[in-house]
Design a protein around this motif. Structure first.
Motif, short mmCIF file in Angstrom:
data_model
loop_
_atom_site.label_atom_id
_atom_site.label_comp_id
_atom_site.label_asym_id
_atom_site.label_seq_id
_atom_site.Cartn_x
_atom_site.Cartn_y
_atom_site.Cartn_z
N LEU A 148 53.48 -32.76 -22.43
CA LEU A 148 52.92 -33.00 -21.06
C LEU A 148 52.07 -32.02 -20.77
O LEU A 148 52.22 -30.52 -20.40
CB LEU A 148 54.23 -32.91 -19.91
CG LEU A 148 55.45 -33.76 -20.50
CD1 LEU A 148 56.52 -33.61 -19.56
CD2 LEU A 148 54.98 -35.28 -20.43
N PRO A 149 50.65 -32.30 -20.56
CA PRO A 149 49.78 -31.19 -20.31
C PRO A 149 49.78 -30.41 -19.00
O PRO A 149 50.18 -31.34 -18.06
CB PRO A 149 48.43 -32.10 -20.15
CG PRO A 149 48.82 -33.22 -21.17
CD PRO A 149 50.39 -33.65 -20.88
N CYS A 150 49.86 -29.39 -18.96
CA CYS A 150 49.76 -28.50 -17.79
C CYS A 150 48.59 -27.60 -17.66
O CYS A 150 48.42 -26.68 -18.56
CB CYS A 150 51.04 -27.54 -17.72
SG CYS A 150 52.67 -28.26 -17.46
N THR A 151 47.59 -27.97 -16.90
CA THR A 151 46.42 -27.18 -16.83
C THR A 151 46.14 -26.76 -15.45
O THR A 151 46.88 -27.13 -14.35
CB THR A 151 45.34 -28.30 -17.27
OG1 THR A 151 45.32 -29.27 -16.20
CG2 THR A 151 45.69 -28.88 -18.43
N ALA A 152 44.99 -25.91 -15.18
CA ALA A 152 44.64 -25.68 -13.65
C ALA A 152 44.21 -26.77 -13.09
O ALA A 152 44.22 -26.74 -11.70
CB ALA A 152 43.27 -24.67 -13.98
N GLU A 153 43.69 -27.90 -13.56
CA GLU A 153 43.62 -29.00 -12.78
C GLU A 153 44.69 -29.71 -12.01
O GLU A 153 44.64 -30.29 -11.15
CB GLU A 153 42.66 -29.89 -13.57
CG GLU A 153 41.33 -29.75 -14.10
CD GLU A 153 41.11 -28.36 -15.13
OE1 GLU A 153 40.29 -27.67 -15.00
OE2 GLU A 153 42.18 -28.38 -15.95
N PRO A 161 56.55 -38.60 -17.69
CA PRO A 161 56.06 -39.07 -18.68
C PRO A 161 55.75 -40.51 -18.78
O PRO A 161 56.34 -41.29 -17.64
CB PRO A 161 57.22 -39.00 -19.65
CG PRO A 161 58.05 -37.84 -19.09
CD PRO A 161 57.78 -37.72 -17.87
N THR A 162 54.69 -41.04 -19.38
CA THR A 162 54.38 -42.35 -19.21
C THR A 162 55.10 -43.41 -20.11
O THR A 162 54.84 -44.67 -20.12
CB THR A 162 52.80 -42.68 -19.48
OG1 THR A 162 52.36 -41.88 -20.75
CG2 THR A 162 52.23 -41.79 -18.26
N GLN A 163 55.71 -42.74 -21.17
CA GLN A 163 56.77 -43.27 -22.24
C GLN A 163 58.15 -42.92 -21.73
O GLN A 163 58.45 -41.98 -21.16
CB GLN A 163 56.26 -43.34 -23.20
CG GLN A 163 56.50 -41.73 -23.96
CD GLN A 163 55.83 -41.53 -25.39
OE1 GLN A 163 54.62 -41.23 -25.35
NE2 GLN A 163 56.72 -41.44 -26.19
N HIS A 164 59.21 -43.66 -22.26
CA HIS A 164 60.42 -43.36 -22.08
C HIS A 164 60.77 -42.06 -23.11
O HIS A 164 60.28 -41.98 -24.31
CB HIS A 164 61.33 -44.44 -22.62
CG HIS A 164 62.95 -43.79 -22.61
ND1 HIS A 164 63.45 -43.63 -21.63
CD2 HIS A 164 63.66 -43.33 -23.59
CE1 HIS A 164 64.93 -43.16 -22.07
NE2 HIS A 164 64.93 -43.24 -23.12
N VAL A 165 61.42 -40.72 -22.49
CA VAL A 165 61.89 -39.89 -23.24
C VAL A 165 63.50 -39.63 -23.09
O VAL A 165 63.72 -40.03 -21.80
CB VAL A 165 61.01 -38.63 -22.91
CG1 VAL A 165 59.53 -38.80 -23.49
CG2 VAL A 165 61.13 -38.22 -21.35
N ALA A 193 64.89 -38.28 -14.21
CA ALA A 193 66.15 -38.11 -15.13
C ALA A 193 67.05 -39.03 -14.60
O ALA A 193 67.73 -39.73 -15.51
CB ALA A 193 66.62 -36.68 -15.35
N LEU A 194 67.39 -38.94 -13.64
CA LEU A 194 68.50 -40.08 -13.22
C LEU A 194 68.19 -41.58 -13.39
O LEU A 194 69.04 -42.27 -13.87
CB LEU A 194 68.85 -39.64 -11.79
CG LEU A 194 69.36 -38.36 -11.60
CD1 LEU A 194 69.57 -38.45 -9.88
CD2 LEU A 194 70.95 -38.16 -12.12
N GLU A 195 66.98 -41.80 -12.89
CA GLU A 195 66.49 -43.42 -13.26
C GLU A 195 66.31 -43.69 -14.66
O GLU A 195 66.56 -44.69 -15.00
CB GLU A 195 65.04 -43.35 -12.49
CG GLU A 195 65.22 -43.44 -10.99
CD GLU A 195 63.88 -43.30 -10.26
OE1 GLU A 195 62.94 -43.34 -11.03
OE2 GLU A 195 63.92 -43.08 -9.02
N SER A 196 65.97 -42.60 -15.51
CA SER A 196 65.47 -43.05 -16.81
C SER A 196 66.73 -42.53 -17.95
O SER A 196 66.60 -42.90 -19.09
CB SER A 196 64.29 -42.08 -17.28
OG SER A 196 63.20 -42.26 -16.44
N ASN A 197 67.82 -42.10 -17.43
CA ASN A 197 68.82 -41.76 -18.13
C ASN A 197 68.53 -40.71 -19.15
O ASN A 197 69.04 -40.59 -20.29
CB ASN A 197 69.59 -43.01 -18.94
CG ASN A 197 70.94 -42.86 -19.68
OD1 ASN A 197 71.74 -41.84 -18.94
ND2 ASN A 197 71.23 -43.41 -20.69
N ALA A 198 67.83 -39.78 -18.85
CA ALA A 198 67.40 -38.73 -19.63
C ALA A 198 68.07 -37.38 -19.05
O ALA A 198 68.77 -37.34 -18.05
CB ALA A 198 65.86 -38.40 -19.48
N VAL A 199 68.08 -36.50 -20.14
CA VAL A 199 68.72 -34.81 -19.65
C VAL A 199 67.72 -34.19 -19.85
O VAL A 199 66.66 -34.23 -20.41
CB VAL A 199 69.60 -34.78 -20.72
CG1 VAL A 199 69.03 -34.58 -22.14
CG2 VAL A 199 70.49 -33.34 -20.40
#
Length: 388
Positions: A148-153, A161-165, A193-199
């Motif tokens: 997940l890019p973290c940039t000054a922009e 994420p745009t895909q499931h993780v 995370a709650l919506e995607s069942n991710a931790v």
């Protein structure tokens, strides 16, 4: 003998080992040179008096058969877990129970080891730039990594994420960028995370350095986080325990995947518990006097950070972080790479920084500086950089 081929996917050297190798070679070739490190995030101030007193007392207990302690509970002693719950959570309005706290030898171990509970088919998201342990420990297991890019922009705030993780590593205040997430930023992640069942694996190792009111100290300040997040804490920077080794992980029972029971089973199998001396030392920072002393040390480091931000800004360098974290993320001069700037700093100013490229693709063009030096060393390093 067959080897784990996943290890072949790792970079040749761990970032900080590579830095140490280069600094050692330069020092051996220039033995009269005084090298100042603003790179690896080790602390320089001594343990506070309350911690030293607790260590002496615990050592004396180990010298008597009546008070000697051998193997301790894998989760940690009750006296420390109860102090953690009362001071780090309930005092701030969060409902965490002692049996949800697992004391360890530091956040690095736990953030690296917790992935063992995940299926090898899980997809793991990490920010870029990122603390290398999150990536390497999952690569060792053969999992797919999504960056997940973290940039000054985007103000160093990762996009969803745009895909499931299946799992997401978040570290805030962030190492290496020194930037933070507001409550609203963090709520987006909890909702996702709650919506995607991710931790969410939330590394809060630097929460004690937060100065801003709108920056949460724990992910559990966000409603719903107990249903989707594991949180890691460290005393390494908070109380100077880099050589003492102690931290803890919170695994709420509200997580629907039985992670609390599984982590307990893992620890009982592979970990013999944190030393009694270290836990008594950690307990001491929660006393009234110990708390004052620790906060004084944190102010010491943040004074360095403020001076560094001001001085580097005056030199025309763009600086991020350094307000709610002991790390500064500095854009290198135009036309230079992060490793090129590292070499220039080492050879011309005799100052060590950390190349941003070692933290991921989005780290190229930046270096990380730490505020953990002594005041006099920090001022000297800044003067050398000014001359360079």
């Amino acid at each position: 003998m067959k080897l784990n081929e996943n290890y072949m996917n790792l970079s040749g050297n761990y970032l900080f080992a590579d830095i140490a190798k280069r600094v050692k070679a330069f020092g051996e070739a220039n033995p009269q040179t005084d090298i100042i490190s603003l790179g690896i995030g080790d602390v320089t101030q001594p343990l506070c008096p309350a911690v030293i007193e607790a260590l002496h007392k615990a050592t004396d207990e180990m010298a008597s058969a009546a008070s000697f302690r051998g193997y301790g509970p894998e989760r940690g002693y009750d006296f420390l877990r109860e102090a953690i719950v009362e001071n780090d959570f309930r005092r701030r309005g969060m409902d965490i129970e002692p049996d949800e706290v697992f004391v360890s030898d530091g956040a690095k171990s736990d953030t690296g080891n917790f992935q063992e509970l995940l299926s090898l088919q899980c997809t793991v998201a990490v920010t870029d730039p990122v603390y290398p342990v999150y990536v390497d420990s999952n690569l060792m297991a053969g999992r797919t990594i999504v960056k997940l890019p973290c940039t000054a922009e985007n103000n160093f705030v990762p996009e969803l994420p745009t895909q499931h993780v299946d799992a997401i590593y978040l570290c805030y205040p962030n190492n290496p960028t020194g930037t933070v997430l507001t409550r609203q930023d963090l709520k987006r992640w909890v909702d996702y995370a709650l919506e995607s069942n991710a931790v969410i694996f939330y590394d809060a190792a630097y929460e004690a350095f937060i100065q801003s009111d709108d920056v949460p100290h724990s992910i559990y300040e966000i409603p719903g986080a107990k249903q989707c997040a594991v949180e890691f804490h460290s005393y390494s920077k908070t109380a100077g325990f880099t050589g003492v080794r102690c931290g803890y992980t919170v695994v709420p029972k509200a997580l629907g995947t039985e992670l609390n029971a599984l982590w307990n089973r893992r620890q009982c199998t592979k970990f013999n518990g944190t030393s009694y001396l270290s836990q008594r030392a950690a307990e001491a920072i929660y006393t009234e006097e110990g708390g004052k002393q620790v906060r004084q040390t944190i102010r010491y480091y943040m004074e360095n950070a403020q001076l560094m931000c001001e001085t580097l800004g005056q030199l025309g360098l763009k600086v991020y972080g350094g307000t709610d974290a002991p790390y500064l993320w500095v854009r290198v001069p135009e036309g230079m790479t992060s490793w090129g700037f590292f070499d220039a700093m080492l050879h011309r100013a005799h100052v060590v920084c950390t190349p941003g490229a070692g933290f991921g693709d989005c780290g190229e063009g930046f270096v990380r500086l730490t505020a953990f030096g002594r005041h006099e060393q920090t001022r000297e390093a800044l003067e050398r950089i000014r001359k360079m």
